[in-house]
Design an enzyme around this catalytic site. Structure first.
Site, PDB file in Angstrom:
ATOM      1  N   HIS A   4      75.515   1.855 -62.551  1.00  0.00           N
ATOM      2  CA  HIS A   4      76.878   2.331 -62.791  1.00  0.00           C
ATOM      3  C   HIS A   4      77.442   2.867 -61.478  1.00  0.00           C
ATOM      4  CE1 HIS A   4      75.735   2.847 -67.267  1.00  0.00           C
ATOM      5  NE2 HIS A   4      76.406   1.731 -67.103  1.00  0.00           N
ATOM      6  N   ALA A   5      78.597   2.364 -61.097  1.00  0.00           N
ATOM      7  CA  ALA A   5      79.105   2.541 -59.739  1.00  0.00           C
ATOM      8  C   ALA A   5      79.308   3.994 -59.328  1.00  0.00           C
ATOM      9  CB  ALA A   5      80.417   1.772 -59.587  1.00  0.00           C
ATOM     10  N   ARG A   6      79.807   4.820 -60.245  1.00  0.00           N
ATOM     11  CA  ARG A   6      80.207   6.186 -59.876  1.00  0.00           C
ATOM     12  C   ARG A   6      79.039   7.163 -59.812  1.00  0.00           C
ATOM     13  NH1 ARG A   6      83.617   7.181 -65.471  1.00  0.00           N
ATOM     14  NH2 ARG A   6      81.863   7.222 -66.921  1.00  0.00           N
ATOM     15  N   GLU A   7      77.848   6.722 -60.194  1.00  0.00           N
ATOM     16  CA  GLU A   7      76.686   7.613 -60.263  1.00  0.00           C
ATOM     17  C   GLU A   7      75.963   7.660 -58.909  1.00  0.00           C
ATOM     18  OE1 GLU A   7      74.524   6.105 -63.650  1.00  0.00           O
ATOM     19  OE2 GLU A   7      76.216   6.430 -65.006  1.00  0.00           O
TER      20      GLU A   7
ATOM     21  N   ARG B 218      83.123   2.622 -63.083  1.00  0.00           N
ATOM     22  CA  ARG B 218      81.786   2.560 -63.688  1.00  0.00           C
ATOM     23  C   ARG B 218      81.179   1.147 -63.665  1.00  0.00           C
ATOM     24  NH1 ARG B 218      78.643   4.776 -68.194  1.00  0.00           N
ATOM     25  NH2 ARG B 218      78.009   3.145 -69.655  1.00  0.00           N
TER      26      ARG B 218
ATOM     27  N   ASN C 139      74.896  -2.218 -67.881  1.00  0.00           N
ATOM     28  CA  ASN C 139      73.868  -1.676 -68.771  1.00  0.00           C
ATOM     29  C   ASN C 139      74.215  -1.882 -70.248  1.00  0.00           C
ATOM     30  OD1 ASN C 139      71.258  -0.473 -68.592  1.00  0.00           O
ATOM     31  ND2 ASN C 139      72.087   1.405 -69.476  1.00  0.00           N
ATOM     32  N   ARG C 140      75.142  -2.788 -70.514  1.00  0.00           N
ATOM     33  CA  ARG C 140      75.392  -3.290 -71.868  1.00  0.00           C
ATOM     34  C   ARG C 140      75.281  -4.816 -71.891  1.00  0.00           C
ATOM     35  NH1 ARG C 140      75.423   1.477 -72.004  1.00  0.00           N
ATOM     36  NH2 ARG C 140      76.653   2.905 -73.319  1.00  0.00           N
TER      37      ARG C 140
ATOM     38  N   HIS D 173      69.929   6.878 -63.456  1.00  0.00           N
ATOM     39  CA  HIS D 173      71.340   7.097 -63.771  1.00  0.00           C
ATOM     40  C   HIS D 173      71.699   8.569 -63.515  1.00  0.00           C
ATOM     41  CE1 HIS D 173      71.930   3.359 -66.397  1.00  0.00           C
ATOM     42  NE2 HIS D 173      70.636   3.350 -66.119  1.00  0.00           N
ATOM     43  N   SER D 174      72.967   8.896 -63.760  1.00  0.00           N
ATOM     44  CA  SER D 174      73.413  10.290 -63.814  1.00  0.00           C
ATOM     45  C   SER D 174      74.663  10.311 -64.698  1.00  0.00           C
ATOM     46  CB  SER D 174      73.729  10.824 -62.417  1.00  0.00           C
ATOM     47  OG  SER D 174      74.923  10.273 -61.909  1.00  0.00           O
ATOM     48  N   TYR D 175      75.048  11.445 -65.213  1.00  0.00           N
ATOM     49  CA  TYR D 175      74.388  12.734 -65.102  1.00  0.00           C
ATOM     50  C   TYR D 175      74.050  13.222 -66.493  1.00  0.00           C
ATOM     51  CZ  TYR D 175      78.974  14.531 -66.559  1.00  0.00           C
ATOM     52  OH  TYR D 175      80.140  14.768 -67.269  1.00  0.00           O
TER      53      TYR D 175
ATOM     54  N   TYR E   1      72.979   8.486 -77.922  1.00  0.00           N
ATOM     55  CA  TYR E   1      73.686   7.707 -78.938  1.00  0.00           C
ATOM     56  C   TYR E   1      73.248   6.259 -78.800  1.00  0.00           C
ATOM     57  CZ  TYR E   1      76.628   7.752 -74.704  1.00  0.00           C
ATOM     58  OH  TYR E   1      77.071   7.731 -73.420  1.00  0.00           O
TER      59      TYR E   1
ATOM     60  N   GLU F  66      68.351  10.273 -66.447  1.00  0.00           N
ATOM     61  CA  GLU F  66      69.682  10.790 -66.128  1.00  0.00           C
ATOM     62  C   GLU F  66      69.474  11.994 -65.217  1.00  0.00           C
ATOM     63  OE1 GLU F  66      72.576   9.583 -67.002  1.00  0.00           O
ATOM     64  OE2 GLU F  66      72.119   8.187 -68.632  1.00  0.00           O
TER      65      GLU F  66
END
Length: 423
Positions: A182-185, A240, A257-258, A310-312, A362, A384
């Site tokens: 995920h780009a923003r992590e 993201r 990641n989906r 990943h984060s966060y 979830y 995370e």
């Protein structure tokens, strides 16, 4: 006298201008809690607006009552959003009001020559600098590293994998670690680069890292989503997804990641190209996912351990995320993440939640760890990293080291235990 009057006017104008600029609205991150279904619906609508970016949960569809929602709001919408929240009685607080300063702090070193000293690994790196560092590392440690090109992204950025090995002969076990799906992590790629440096520096000094490199090969993909990561540096810090273009849609990108073939595009993913959790046109439609799955399929006989960073939110997770059903070795993996969380708490006084993905967060189908598990990699984990929301995706550079130390403690704890089980 005229000069004095003119000077006074200029000073007053400067003061007024300065006051206006200082008091102008900035982008903010709000923590919002809905109590009723009506408030949940309102919050889902607000968080779907173009001038907001949902930090937690990943999608408006995951918003529920009595659970804090972290929402990034652009300056032009702050007043409108807060008035809506107040009008409808939603409880909220400001998590961050200096977002621009934090972004500037994170990118301050983007033009710094990566050849400069040890602090290289204690700051965030642009995509180009990450490529430079892993190539340089490969050149400096030809006896312990091998650079492997496993494919390219939608925008034809290379997907470089760095293989770490001890100074020994071939082994039959391996570990996988990917970062930056995920780009923003940003703390995720920072950890992969940090881990590479740590492993090479402390081989034959730290007993755990020495054991890992002597007993298994470690494959590290520092940036799985190079297009998206580059976009967060140049255009939109909150992006993201990847940057693939869909014919017939003005919306860009797929949530990588989906996109794995693990109960693909069921509850917890979206078939809408505009969604942050868009699953793609079909399983493994994205070149980044294709490259990873091709490599893992070719090496699944040796790869015994899988980590995706990943984060966060500070969580240590394992399959399944696509169903609430328990995997056959649920108790075994639960004990592993529990031990890792205890280690982090003991050494760094920080708490990490742990458990299966679906029950801990979830439902999230199409994830890499679930896919890897179903391929037979029975020790499969998603981490995370820091933090719990104080800074979120804007974790300051001065917190990189402690975040990486925590993640390292968990990786080493689990990997050493897995090796013991495999002997």
């Amino acid at each position: 006298m005229r000069r004095l009057i003119l000077l006074s006017i200029l000073i007053c104008f400067h003061c007024i201008l300065k006051k206006c600029l200082c008091s102008s609205e900035q982008d903010k991150v709000l923590s919002i809690t809905a109590m009723t279904q009506e408030q949940v619906n309102l919050l889902q609508n607000i968080s779907s607006h173009n001038e907001t970016s949902l930090w937690q949960p990943a999608s408006p569809s995951h918003i529920t009552s009595n659970t804090p929602v972290h929402l990034y709001v652009q300056s032009s919408s702050v007043t409108r959003v807060t008035e809506l929240l107040n009008t409808h009685g939603l409880s909220f607080s400001v998590l961050l009001e200096n977002t621009q300063e934090l972004i500037q702090e994170q990118t301050r070193n983007s033009t710094t020559d990566p050849k400069s000293g040890g602090t290289t690994y204690e700051r965030y790196q642009s995509l180009e600098d990450i490529y430079y560092l892993i190539n340089k590392t490969n050149q400096e440690h030809p006896d312990m590293t091998k650079l492997i090109l496993i494919g390219s992204s939608f925008e034809k950025n290379p997907l470089y994998l760095l293989k770490l090995s001890g100074r020994r002969g071939p082994v039959d076990k391996a570990m996988w670690m990917d970062c930056g799906i995920h780009a923003r992590e940003w703390i995720s790629p920072a950890f992969c680069i940090w881990f590479i440096k740590y492993a090479l520096t402390f081989y034959k000094e730290n007993p755990d890292i020495t054991t890992l490199l002597d007993k298994m090969d470690i494959y590290i993909l520092p940036v799985m989503n190079p297009d998206g990561y580059k976009y967060t540096w140049t255009t939109n810090r909150m992006w993201r997804k990847n940057r693939s273009v869909m014919e017939g849609s003005s919306c860009v990108g797929v949530d990588l990641n989906r996109n794995f073939d693990a109960n693909w595009c069921t509850t917890g993913a979206s078939s809408s190209p505009c969604s942050d959790i868009y699953c793609g046109r079909y399983p493994e439609s994205e070149p980044e996912v294709q490259a990873v799955t091709k490599f893992l399929r070719a090496h699944k006989a040796s790869i015994k351990l899988f980590f995706s960073m990943h984060s966060y939110s500070q969580m240590l997770l394992f399959p399944y995320s696509y169903t609430h059903e328990q995997i056959p070795n649920h108790s075994e993996l639960f004990e592993l993440v529990q031990e890792a969380a205890i280690k982090i708490r003991r050494h760094y006084k920080n708490n990490y939640r742990y458990g299966s993905g679906a029950k801990t967060i979830y439902l999230a189908p199409g994830g890499s760890d679930d896919w890897a598990y179903d391929q037979g990699i029975l020790y499969s984990f998603t981490f995370e990293l820091q933090d719990r929301g104080r800074y979120g995706f804007l974790l300051p550079p001065n917190l990189i080291t402690v975040a990486c130390n925590e993640a390292l403690a968990a990786v080493k704890t689990i990997a050493i235990r897995v090796l013991e089980k495999l002997q």
